[in-house]
Motif scaffolding. Structure first.
Motif, PDB file in Angstrom:
ATOM      1  N   ALA A 181      54.205  -4.248  46.725  1.00 16.72           N
ATOM      2  CA  ALA A 181      54.443  -2.803  46.749  1.00 16.72           C
ATOM      3  C   ALA A 181      53.141  -2.017  46.846  1.00 16.72           C
ATOM      4  N   GLU A 182      52.110  -2.485  46.133  1.00 18.87           N
ATOM      5  CA  GLU A 182      50.839  -1.751  46.136  1.00 18.87           C
ATOM      6  C   GLU A 182      50.099  -1.836  47.466  1.00 18.87           C
ATOM      7  N   ALA A 183      50.523  -2.793  48.325  1.00 23.33           N
ATOM      8  CA  ALA A 183      49.864  -2.965  49.623  1.00 23.33           C
ATOM      9  C   ALA A 183      50.503  -2.096  50.714  1.00 23.33           C
ATOM     10  N   ILE A 184      51.621  -1.429  50.387  1.00 24.69           N
ATOM     11  CA  ILE A 184      52.336  -0.622  51.376  1.00 24.69           C
ATOM     12  C   ILE A 184      51.823   0.812  51.313  1.00 24.69           C
ATOM     13  N   LEU A 218      71.347  -9.641  53.888  1.00 27.10           N
ATOM     14  CA  LEU A 218      70.892 -10.205  52.622  1.00 27.10           C
ATOM     15  C   LEU A 218      69.371 -10.305  52.570  1.00 27.10           C
ATOM     16  N   ASN A 219      68.739 -10.590  53.722  1.00 19.94           N
ATOM     17  CA  ASN A 219      67.277 -10.610  53.775  1.00 19.94           C
ATOM     18  C   ASN A 219      66.698  -9.265  53.346  1.00 19.94           C
ATOM     19  N   TYR A 220      67.260  -8.178  53.892  1.00 19.56           N
ATOM     20  CA  TYR A 220      66.734  -6.857  53.572  1.00 19.56           C
ATOM     21  C   TYR A 220      67.052  -6.489  52.122  1.00 19.56           C
ATOM     22  N   ALA A 221      68.198  -6.956  51.610  1.00 26.40           N
ATOM     23  CA  ALA A 221      68.523  -6.741  50.203  1.00 26.40           C
ATOM     24  C   ALA A 221      67.501  -7.455  49.315  1.00 26.40           C
ATOM     25  N   VAL A 222      67.130  -8.674  49.715  1.00 21.18           N
ATOM     26  CA  VAL A 222      66.105  -9.423  48.985  1.00 21.18           C
ATOM     27  C   VAL A 222      64.777  -8.664  49.025  1.00 21.18           C
ATOM     28  N   SER A 223      64.423  -8.136  50.191  1.00 22.23           N
ATOM     29  CA  SER A 223      63.171  -7.387  50.330  1.00 22.23           C
ATOM     30  C   SER A 223      63.148  -6.177  49.403  1.00 22.23           C
ATOM     31  N   LEU A 224      64.271  -5.454  49.328  1.00 27.09           N
ATOM     32  CA  LEU A 224      64.355  -4.309  48.429  1.00 27.09           C
ATOM     33  C   LEU A 224      64.254  -4.746  46.977  1.00 27.09           C
ATOM     34  N   ALA A 225      64.874  -5.879  46.659  1.00 24.36           N
ATOM     35  CA  ALA A 225      64.818  -6.392  45.288  1.00 24.36           C
ATOM     36  C   ALA A 225      63.411  -6.801  44.900  1.00 24.36           C
ATOM     37  N   VAL A 226      62.685  -7.372  45.853  1.00 28.66           N
ATOM     38  CA  VAL A 226      61.321  -7.835  45.583  1.00 28.66           C
ATOM     39  C   VAL A 226      60.411  -6.664  45.211  1.00 28.66           C
ATOM     40  N   LEU A 227      60.673  -5.498  45.793  1.00 31.20           N
ATOM     41  CA  LEU A 227      59.829  -4.340  45.522  1.00 31.20           C
ATOM     42  C   LEU A 227      59.973  -3.858  44.076  1.00 31.20           C
ATOM     43  N   ALA A 228      61.074  -4.244  43.412  1.00 27.36           N
ATOM     44  CA  ALA A 228      61.314  -3.722  42.063  1.00 27.36           C
ATOM     45  C   ALA A 228      61.649  -4.784  41.023  1.00 27.36           C
ATOM     46  N   TRP A 276      65.111 -12.939  40.191  1.00 26.18           N
ATOM     47  CA  TRP A 276      66.172 -12.221  40.890  1.00 26.18           C
ATOM     48  C   TRP A 276      66.089 -12.458  42.385  1.00 26.18           C
ATOM     49  N   ARG A 277      64.875 -12.539  42.912  1.00 26.58           N
ATOM     50  CA  ARG A 277      64.705 -12.810  44.343  1.00 26.58           C
ATOM     51  C   ARG A 277      65.262 -14.188  44.685  1.00 26.58           C
TER      52      ARG A 277
END
Length: 217
Positions: free
Chosen positions: A13-16, A64-74, A79-80
């Protein structure tokens, strides 16, 4: 295709640079893929096309990939990993269903509706190109750009394969082109799902080992 075990790599997240916009694009990508999953499931059943159902698996995997990506950010790694396991089970389940349906259709199935197959395949191709464009425009120069484009290319190959199957059905008046493409895509989904499951279980094991190591010391 997701069947190629193609994951959307999420940077920290800090790299975005623009996190709110990045998160918004992930949500749009998730919604587009989920919508195309529902459209292809409906069209596949209505047209009697197994290759459309198989391509729907790809959209489900991408969503599901994009759901995983959103989950990874938080969320934490555990959970990932759980989300990845859900994806793997879903892919393998759909893959088994499509293969079983293909075997059944060899003896009992009719000829699918080629026009519906072709139209939905072109819509799916447009959806994949739109998502790829959004991600590419936002992530220009990112180290994961190649991964995004490889995934998009594989998705497009799946859409074109369904379109070619539609042409084959239209030209031959036979269901065989549809069954052939569907079986190939289902086999790829099974392979991809199994690979994702192994990787997720490995990550979960590594995480448990780290926790145990931390408690020991």
């Amino acid at each position: 295709m997701s069947a190629h075990c193609c994951d959307h790599e999420t940077p920290k997240a800090e790299a975005i640079v623009n996190l709110p916009r990045y998160r918004k694009i992930l949500w749009i990508s998730l919604i587009v893929n989920a919508a195309m999953f529902l459209i292809e499931i409906g069209a596949g059943v209505q047209a009697g096309s197994l290759s459309l159902l198989a391509d729907a698996v790809d959209f489900a995997g991408d969503a599901l990939n994009y759901a995983v990506s959103l989950a990874v950010l938080a969320s934490a790694l555990a959970w990932r990993v759980r989300a990845a396991m859900l994806k793997a089970v879903s892919m393998m389940g759909f893959g088994l269903y499509v293969l079983g349906a293909a075997v059944w259709s060899v003896w009992h199935g009719g000829v699918p509706q080629a026009v519906t197959m072709g139209a939905v395949a072109l819509l799916a191709l447009a959806a994949n190109v739109a998502v790829a464009w959004m991600l590419f425009a936002f992530r220009e120069g990112d180290a994961n750009m190649r991964s995004v484009w490889l995934c998009s290319r594989n998705d497009a190959i799946g859409n074109v394969a369904v379109f070619m199957a539609a042409l084959g059905v239209f030209g031959t008046g036979s269901a065989w082109p549809d069954l052939l493409v569907a079986s190939l895509m289902a086999a790829l989904a099974l392979h991809g799902g199994w690979t994702v499951m192994r990787q997720a279980r490995g990550e979960l094991g590594d995480n448990s080992a780290k926790d145990h190591h931390g408690h020991v010391h």
